[in-house]
Write an enzyme that holds these catalytic residues in place. Structure first.
Site, PDB file in Angstrom:
ATOM      1  N   GLY A 194      53.549 -31.422 -23.497  1.00  0.00           N
ATOM      2  CA  GLY A 194      52.181 -31.932 -23.650  1.00  0.00           C
ATOM      3  C   GLY A 194      51.422 -31.105 -24.654  1.00  0.00           C
ATOM      4  O   GLY A 194      52.018 -30.562 -25.586  1.00  0.00           O
ATOM      5  N   GLY A 199      49.274 -26.280 -22.000  1.00  0.00           N
ATOM      6  CA  GLY A 199      50.401 -25.346 -22.094  1.00  0.00           C
ATOM      7  C   GLY A 199      49.976 -23.934 -21.703  1.00  0.00           C
ATOM      8  O   GLY A 199      50.697 -23.223 -20.999  1.00  0.00           O
ATOM      9  N   GLU A 216      56.904 -27.557 -24.525  1.00  0.00           N
ATOM     10  CA  GLU A 216      57.223 -28.498 -25.608  1.00  0.00           C
ATOM     11  C   GLU A 216      55.901 -29.092 -26.066  1.00  0.00           C
ATOM     12  O   GLU A 216      55.392 -30.032 -25.468  1.00  0.00           O
ATOM     13  CB  GLU A 216      58.171 -29.585 -25.091  1.00  0.00           C
ATOM     14  CG  GLU A 216      59.502 -29.062 -24.562  1.00  0.00           C
ATOM     15  CD  GLU A 216      60.459 -28.636 -25.666  1.00  0.00           C
ATOM     16  OE1 GLU A 216      60.340 -29.159 -26.790  1.00  0.00           O
ATOM     17  OE2 GLU A 216      61.318 -27.773 -25.407  1.00  0.00           O
ATOM     18  N   CYS A 250      55.317 -37.019 -30.748  1.00  0.00           N
ATOM     19  CA  CYS A 250      55.053 -35.605 -31.045  1.00  0.00           C
ATOM     20  C   CYS A 250      55.635 -35.172 -32.373  1.00  0.00           C
ATOM     21  O   CYS A 250      55.086 -34.303 -33.035  1.00  0.00           O
ATOM     22  CB  CYS A 250      55.597 -34.728 -29.932  1.00  0.00           C
ATOM     23  SG  CYS A 250      57.340 -34.994 -29.614  1.00  0.00           S
TER      24      CYS A 250
HETATM   25  P1  NAD Z   1      49.096 -35.621 -20.769  1.00  0.00           P
HETATM   26  O1  NAD Z   1      47.607 -35.737 -20.837  1.00  0.00           O
HETATM   27  O2  NAD Z   1      49.880 -36.695 -20.094  1.00  0.00           O
HETATM   28  O3  NAD Z   1      49.394 -34.210 -20.106  1.00  0.00           O
HETATM   29  C1  NAD Z   1      50.720 -33.777 -19.843  1.00  0.00           C
HETATM   30  C2  NAD Z   1      50.822 -33.351 -18.388  1.00  0.00           C
HETATM   31  O4  NAD Z   1      49.932 -32.279 -18.131  1.00  0.00           O
HETATM   32  C3  NAD Z   1      50.475 -34.468 -17.412  1.00  0.00           C
HETATM   33  O5  NAD Z   1      51.508 -34.557 -16.457  1.00  0.00           O
HETATM   34  C4  NAD Z   1      49.157 -34.023 -16.814  1.00  0.00           C
HETATM   35  O6  NAD Z   1      49.029 -34.394 -15.465  1.00  0.00           O
HETATM   36  C5  NAD Z   1      49.209 -32.510 -16.936  1.00  0.00           C
HETATM   37  N1  NAD Z   1      47.860 -31.936 -17.069  1.00  0.00           N
HETATM   38  C6  NAD Z   1      46.838 -32.410 -17.827  1.00  0.00           C
HETATM   39  N2  NAD Z   1      45.761 -31.600 -17.706  1.00  0.00           N
HETATM   40  C7  NAD Z   1      46.110 -30.592 -16.870  1.00  0.00           C
HETATM   41  C8  NAD Z   1      45.427 -29.436 -16.365  1.00  0.00           C
HETATM   42  N3  NAD Z   1      44.181 -29.154 -16.707  1.00  0.00           N
HETATM   43  N4  NAD Z   1      46.110 -28.614 -15.532  1.00  0.00           N
HETATM   44  C9  NAD Z   1      47.379 -28.889 -15.192  1.00  0.00           C
HETATM   45  N5  NAD Z   1      48.070 -29.971 -15.639  1.00  0.00           N
HETATM   46  C10 NAD Z   1      47.455 -30.808 -16.451  1.00  0.00           C
HETATM   47  O7  NAD Z   1      49.719 -35.502 -22.222  1.00  0.00           O
HETATM   48  P2  NAD Z   1      49.118 -34.843 -23.543  1.00  0.00           P
HETATM   49  O8  NAD Z   1      48.990 -33.393 -23.398  1.00  0.00           O
HETATM   50  O9  NAD Z   1      47.956 -35.635 -24.039  1.00  0.00           O
HETATM   51  O10 NAD Z   1      50.342 -35.157 -24.507  1.00  0.00           O
HETATM   52  C11 NAD Z   1      50.192 -35.235 -25.859  1.00  0.00           C
HETATM   53  C12 NAD Z   1      50.599 -33.921 -26.506  1.00  0.00           C
HETATM   54  O11 NAD Z   1      51.921 -33.630 -26.147  1.00  0.00           O
HETATM   55  C13 NAD Z   1      50.577 -33.969 -28.009  1.00  0.00           C
HETATM   56  O12 NAD Z   1      50.080 -32.757 -28.500  1.00  0.00           O
HETATM   57  C14 NAD Z   1      52.043 -34.102 -28.362  1.00  0.00           C
HETATM   58  O13 NAD Z   1      52.377 -33.632 -29.635  1.00  0.00           O
HETATM   59  C15 NAD Z   1      52.679 -33.309 -27.290  1.00  0.00           C
HETATM   60  N6  NAD Z   1      54.036 -33.742 -27.077  1.00  0.00           N
HETATM   61  C16 NAD Z   1      55.033 -32.872 -27.323  1.00  0.00           C
HETATM   62  C17 NAD Z   1      56.344 -33.280 -27.164  1.00  0.00           C
HETATM   63  C18 NAD Z   1      57.499 -32.365 -27.410  1.00  0.00           C
HETATM   64  O14 NAD Z   1      58.592 -32.744 -27.026  1.00  0.00           O
HETATM   65  N7  NAD Z   1      57.315 -31.214 -27.999  1.00  0.00           N
HETATM   66  C19 NAD Z   1      56.611 -34.581 -26.753  1.00  0.00           C
HETATM   67  C20 NAD Z   1      55.546 -35.431 -26.504  1.00  0.00           C
HETATM   68  C21 NAD Z   1      54.264 -35.003 -26.659  1.00  0.00           C
END
Ligand code: NAD
Length: 440
Positions: A194, A199, A216, A250
């Site tokens: 995410g 992270g 990731e 991503c």
């Molecule tokens: P998202 O909002 O679905 O969040 C990911 C997870 O984090 C979810 O399961 C969510 O419940 C949890 N989460 C959210 N806020 C939280 C908090 N405050 N505390 C604890 N857990 C929490 O997804 P996203 O972050 O919007 O995803 C998009 C990002 O992910 C982009 O930056 C993208 O580049 C990156 N991404 C990376 C990869 C990779 O493989 N490197 C793949 C896909 C996406």
């Protein structure tokens, strides 16, 4: 009517840990059986999963199979084909002072109970591919799908327990409160995909228990286009890579970096490529996805005036549609160049040449992927030597992550740790050092 109280995170982790302690998850036979069942789950329920992915992201059936269902099946098949090999202990030479009869080797031990937290953009693949690795390495797993892809989350929460060993695999649905509660527990590994803000939250929580993490993450992945390349080929590949899943990938090329003359010639080639892939009205194309929610839609629409619209630029909030858009003459300081775009907007930024492009890239966060379109060996070499990125693609965006024998992961702000194939075994195992000196 009485609803049973949902099992609390502490109880789930305790239950999965108890299973792990029995040793049930360790034999290769258990691991391969779980992987085969996961494979059956995907092949027997492909239509349901594709429907969920369409509901969440407007994904076409072709895209759902190609990038999520079949992708995960291939990862499973590759793992089933090679797991025994990957798990083989590796011997190490011993120093002479330990004597001729001493021997040493490493072996892979599973870690225990692993937490996998997935995002919404490839909500099935990005939950299941790490789960494949965690199970292949002999762990119990708590899988947390993204609440922002609710139909896929619900489908996975229904299907996974129907196919897998429920004493070793649990699905926890929910948003921030549920994830926060999970993160308070002690895991033996946390695999998070995410954004970097969350992270950091994950890593802080993991630090409490000295739990190792793989993060990731994302970032702005540049695409450098050199002089003298076949721009129709480049444009076609850029457009396919950028606008897949409406740019919510991503490793999508975030922006194009090229010199002014090449930019002038690339622009019409990109316009042609968009029209040839999605037709004159991409809103009517069954192959083009939608933005995940209104918040991301509004954020992206706010970026559309960061440059001159070469193609696209139109949007419809009622159906969360944003046209595949190419922005020309984009200033490096424009809003669209601030954060990862994560949507269907491709800015073209000009630089004087290769050295300036390398400076542009290295002045910024290390990207998850870097793409280079060139015929020149020297350009390929300089980019490889002088920049740092999670992955490097010459001539074709996205494709490196489909190679199961390559590690997939970021570096710096784009993340830490990697997975896929044997790299998942590395991530989800402890490599134990063993020395043996016979007693007689
Ligand atoms: P998202 O909002 O679905 O969040 C990911 C997870 O984090 C979810 O399961 C969510 O419940 C949890 N989460 C959210 N806020 C939280 C908090 N405050 N505390 C604890 N857990 C929490 O997804 P996203 O972050 O919007 O995803 C998009 C990002 O992910 C982009 O930056 C993208 O580049 C990156 N991404 C990376 C990869 C990779 O493989 N490197 C793949 C896909 C996406």
């Amino acid at each position: 009517m009485n609803h049973p109280t949902p099992e609390q995170p502490a109880d789930i982790v305790a239950r999965l840990r108890a299973t792990f302690r029995t040793g049930r998850t360790k034999p290769v036979a258990w691991r391969t059986e779980q992987l085969s069942r996961l494979r059956a789950m995907l092949t027997e329920n492909g239509a349901d999963l594709a429907a969920a992915l369409h509901a969440d992201l407007g994904k076409s059936t072709t895209e759902a199979y190609r990038t999520e269902i079949d992708f995960t099946v291939r990862e499973i098949d590759h793992t089933l084909d090679h797991l025994t090999d990957w798990l083989r202990p590796e011997s190490a030479p011993v120093p002479a002072f330990l004597g001729d009869d001493a021997s040493a080797w490493t072996r892979y031990d599973p870690l225990g109970v692993v937490l996998v937290i997935a995002p919404w953009n490839y909500p099935a693949q990005l939950l299941l591919a790490p789960v494949v690795g965690a199970l292949a390495a002999g762990n119990s797993v708590v899988a947390k799908p993204s609440e922002l892809a609710p139909a896929t989350s619900a489908a996975l929460a229904r299907l996974l327990p129907a196919y897998l060993d429920t004493d070793a695999v649990a699905v926890v649905e929910g948003g921030i409160p549920e994830t926060t509660a999970l993160l308070a527990e002690r895991f033996d590994h946390i695999f998070y995909t995410g954004n970097g803000t969350v992270g950091r939250i994950v890593m802080r929580a993991a630090a409490e228990h000295l739990t190792p993490v793989a993060l990731e993450l994302g970032g702005k992945s540049p695409a450098f286009v050199d002089r003298g390349t076949d721009l129709d080929v480049v444009a076609d590949r850029l457009v396919r890579g950028k606008f897949l899943n409406a740019g919510q990938t991503c490793v999508a090329p975030d922006y194009v970096l090229t010199d002014p003359e090449t930019a002038a010639a690339l622009e019409p080639a990109l316009v042609r490529a968009v029209e040839s892939l999605y037709g004159a009205d991409p809103a009517a194309s069954g192959e083009y996805g939608r933005i995940v929610n209104e918040r991301h839609f509004d954020r992206l629409v706010g970026l559309l005036d960061s440059g001159r619209v070469a193609v696209g630029g139109d949007s419809d909030r009622t159906v969360k549609y944003i046209a595949p858009t190419v922005l020309a003459d984009v200033d490096p300081e424009a809003p669209v160049m601030g954060e990862e775009i994560f949507g269907p907007i491709l800015p073209i930024v000009t630089v004087a040449g290769l050295s300036e492009a390398i400076d542009f890239i290295t002045d910024r966060d290390k990207p998850l992927a870097l793409y280079v379109f060139t015929e020149a060996e020297e350009t390929r070499r300089r980019i490889a030597d002088e920049t740092s990125s999670g992955g490097l693609g010459y001539g074709l965006p996205l494709a490196h992550l489909t190679v199961s024998d390559l590690p997939f992961g970021g570096v710096g702000e784009s993340g830490m740790g990697s997975y896929h194939g044997r790299y998942s075994i590395e991530t989800f195992s402890h490599r134990k050092a063993v020395l043996e000196k016979p007693l007689s």
